[in-house]
Design a protein around this motif. Structure first.
Motif, PDB file in Angstrom:
ATOM      1  N   UNK A   6       0.813  -1.205   0.000  1.00  0.00           N
ATOM      2  CA  UNK A   6       0.000   0.000   0.000  1.00  0.00           C
ATOM      3  C   UNK A   6       0.852   1.262   0.000  1.00  0.00           C
ATOM      4  N   UNK A   7       1.766   1.374   0.964  1.00  0.00           N
ATOM      5  CA  UNK A   7       2.572   2.589   1.049  1.00  0.00           C
ATOM      6  C   UNK A   7       3.644   2.639  -0.029  1.00  0.00           C
ATOM      7  N   UNK A   8       4.156   1.464  -0.445  1.00  0.00           N
ATOM      8  CA  UNK A   8       5.139   1.456  -1.529  1.00  0.00           C
ATOM      9  C   UNK A   8       4.507   1.951  -2.824  1.00  0.00           C
ATOM     10  N   UNK A  13       4.076   6.198  -6.782  1.00  0.00           N
ATOM     11  CA  UNK A  13       3.314   7.173  -7.571  1.00  0.00           C
ATOM     12  C   UNK A  13       3.802   8.594  -7.275  1.00  0.00           C
ATOM     13  N   UNK A  14       3.949   8.899  -5.993  1.00  0.00           N
ATOM     14  CA  UNK A  14       4.421  10.231  -5.591  1.00  0.00           C
ATOM     15  C   UNK A  14       5.806  10.505  -6.152  1.00  0.00           C
ATOM     16  N   UNK A 148       4.469   8.467   3.613  1.00  0.00           N
ATOM     17  CA  UNK A 148       3.980   9.084   2.375  1.00  0.00           C
ATOM     18  C   UNK A 148       4.166  10.601   2.382  1.00  0.00           C
ATOM     19  N   UNK A 149       3.848  11.256   3.510  1.00  0.00           N
ATOM     20  CA  UNK A 149       3.950  12.714   3.562  1.00  0.00           C
ATOM     21  C   UNK A 149       5.387  13.183   3.337  1.00  0.00           C
ATOM     22  N   UNK A 150       6.317  12.588   4.051  1.00  0.00           N
ATOM     23  CA  UNK A 150       7.715  12.968   3.899  1.00  0.00           C
ATOM     24  C   UNK A 150       8.215  12.715   2.489  1.00  0.00           C
ATOM     25  N   UNK A 151       7.755  11.610   1.910  1.00  0.00           N
ATOM     26  CA  UNK A 151       8.146  11.296   0.534  1.00  0.00           C
ATOM     27  C   UNK A 151       7.594  12.337  -0.431  1.00  0.00           C
ATOM     28  N   UNK A 152       6.374  12.822  -0.159  1.00  0.00           N
ATOM     29  CA  UNK A 152       5.784  13.864  -1.008  1.00  0.00           C
ATOM     30  C   UNK A 152       6.608  15.147  -0.943  1.00  0.00           C
ATOM     31  N   UNK A 270      11.260   4.359  -3.498  1.00  0.00           N
ATOM     32  CA  UNK A 270       9.894   4.347  -2.990  1.00  0.00           C
ATOM     33  C   UNK A 270       9.665   3.179  -2.038  1.00  0.00           C
ATOM     34  N   UNK A 271      10.091   1.979  -2.440  1.00  0.00           N
ATOM     35  CA  UNK A 271       9.875   0.804  -1.604  1.00  0.00           C
ATOM     36  C   UNK A 271      10.719   0.850  -0.331  1.00  0.00           C
TER      37      UNK A 271
END
Length: 498
Positions: A6-8, A13-14, A148-152, A270-271
């Motif tokens: 899910x998060x990967x 995508x991000x 996800x937020x930090x990755x964004x 991402x992963x």
């Protein structure tokens, strides 16, 4: 694997959205709006900051991930979080004082080939500290499963901000000199936003105390400093060395090529954000079978996804460079940009090999054996610097790319052999060879086949055909069970099959 998938998927995508924005900046806006000199300058400043960032963070971003799950009470975890945020100041303050005292000598050394960097040297530690604390608070989010937020922020927001600043330069709202300073401010704002979001997930309770296992934490952090320095030097050290031997414009030509090649590593980045904490947990529990299974899954899944990205880049590279050089008026500058095609192939192959090692790094950094590999990495950094010093004066940016290819490949191979021999974990299966074979065949089929249309149309058509062929063949030969299951879910969801 549910939360991983899910998060990967969200992170992937991000990250690709971010790379798409960055690609637009890199391919068109930077070369045309800033020009080679200031594009090279901006890359040099940011790359140099990234190289020294591990010294400012002192490995706390990785230390936080490794040890956080080992603390059982809320009080222990609060104390540990405080430690990871406050302890780096003991290094940052002396390093900044050292830089202040010897500022003139540092400036003279770094600007001896390119005087343009002289007025911007102080931005390097400013951005470096911002990057360091961003990574620490990003790790704060990751241990709470909010990656996800930090990755964004890291992948999208920073590049979107650069896009806005480039548009401001184009319309004359900002000078090219102002763009460099504004870039530094953007990194600082990214830190502040991530910090406040991390505090909203778990409110800070800062206390001037140290964890009970401080010695173990500090020893681990020391080696992570080496690890981060090795990784970042291998990633950005070549740009620092280019500044010492060539006109800064060449960093722009080199940066375009390396950015294109770095897209191949996006699935791994991402992963990694979500797999790293899970790997740490499995290694802490000594769950060998589950760890071996995760290792194989991450390896083949990243190979399939990364192979498609690499294939798409390699078969379209000539058309892509037609787009990059279309807005340039100077024929000599166009020719220099075109020399980056060879760089793309060299850096791209090194990233692909690193990609198929799956969560190799996460495994190593969560074992008692990580020290030996880190010292090996230090030796390879010395090798990288030496090779760059030899090949850059002879072959320019192509020489730098060859030095990077050789160094990263040797480093990746050493880490792979270490995990196999010491931990008896194996990432490869027969599907690994099948995937390499399919990728090579499709490259030969599509590389020499170009459509006689506008480059954007040609790239789009070829990419669609390559994707269809690649996905179909990987699905038919069941290269990855997890990816096949994901495709089956999509086919059923859209009622293509029952």
């Amino acid at each position: 694997m549910g939360i991983v998938l899910n998060q990967s998927l969200k992170n992937t995508i991000i990250t690709y959205i971010g790379f798409a924005i960055g690609g637009f900046n890199t391919i068109y806006l930077y070369p045309v709006f800033l020009g080679a000199a200031y594009y090279g300058l901006t890359n040099y400043i940011v790359s140099s900051a990234n190289v020294i960032m591990p010294l400012f963070a002192i490995g706390m971003q990785n230390t936080l991930v490794k040890f956080y799950s080992q603390y059982k009470t809320h009080e222990e975890r609060s104390r540990f979080l405080s430690f990871t945020v406050l302890f780096p100041l003991l290094f940052i303050i002396p390093l900044c004082l050292f830089g202040f005292i010897f500022f003139d000598e540092i400036v003279a050394f770094l600007s001896k080939k390119n005087l343009i960097v002289k007025n911007y040297i102080w931005l390097i530690p400013f951005i470096g500290v911002s990057m360091a604390y961003f990574e620490i608070f990003y790790a704060w989010l990751r241990v709470h499963m909010h990656s996800v937020f930090g990755n964004f922020i890291k992948e999208v927001a920073l590049r979107l901000a650069s896009l806005v600043l480039l548009i401001a330069v184009y319309y004359g709202w900002m000078s090219v000199e102002g763009f460099v300073y504004a870039t530094a401010i953007v990194y600082f704002l990214a830190l502040l936003v991530t910090m406040f979001y991390a505090f909203s997930i778990q409110a800070p309770n800062f206390q001037f105390s140290i964890p009970d296992n401080t010695k173990e934490v500090l020893v681990y952090s020391f080696y992570i400093i080496l690890s981060g320095s090795v990784a970042n030097l291998l990633l950005d050290g070549d740009k620092m060395i280019l500044n010492q031997y060539m006109k800064i414009d060449n960093i722009a030509f080199y940066s375009v090529a390396t950015y294109i090649a770095l897209v191949i590593s996006v699935p791994s980045r991402a992963m990694h954000q979500i797999v790293y904490p899970i790997t740490a947990k499995l290694m802490h529990e000594n769950n060998h079978d589950e760890m071996n299974s995760l290792y194989k899954k991450t390896s083949i899944n990243l190979q399939v996804v990364g192979g498609l990205v690499m294939l798409g880049i390699f078969v379209n590279i000539n058309m892509l460079y037609e787009i990059i050089t279309a807005g340039l008026k100077d024929p000599a500058e166009k020719e220099l940009y075109l020399s980056g095609i060879t760089v793309v192939f060299m850096i791209g192959l090194s990233k692909y090999f690193d990609l198929i090692l799956g969560n190799n790094n996460a495994i190593i950094f969560n074992t008692k054996y990580y020290r030996a590999v880190l010292f090996l990495g230090v030796l390879l950094v010395v090798l990288t610097v030496g090779l760059n010093m030899i090949f850059i004066p002879i072959y320019g940016i192509i020489g730098s790319a060859f030095a990077t290819l050789l160094s990263i490949t040797l480093y990746s191979l050493a880490k792979l052999l270490f995990v196999v021999k010491r931990l008896h974990l194996y990432p490869f299966t027969k599907q690994t060879l099948y995937s390499i074979y399919l990728t090579a065949v499709l490259f030969v089929v599509f590389y020499f086949w170009d459509f006689p249309f506008h480059p954007i149309v040609s790239i789009s058509l070829k990419s669609i055909l390559v994707t269809i062929a690649y996905v179909y063949l990987n699905y038919k030969f069941v290269i990855s069970l997890q990816i096949n299951e994901f495709i089956d879910v999509l086919l059923k969801k859209f009622k293509i099959v029952r």
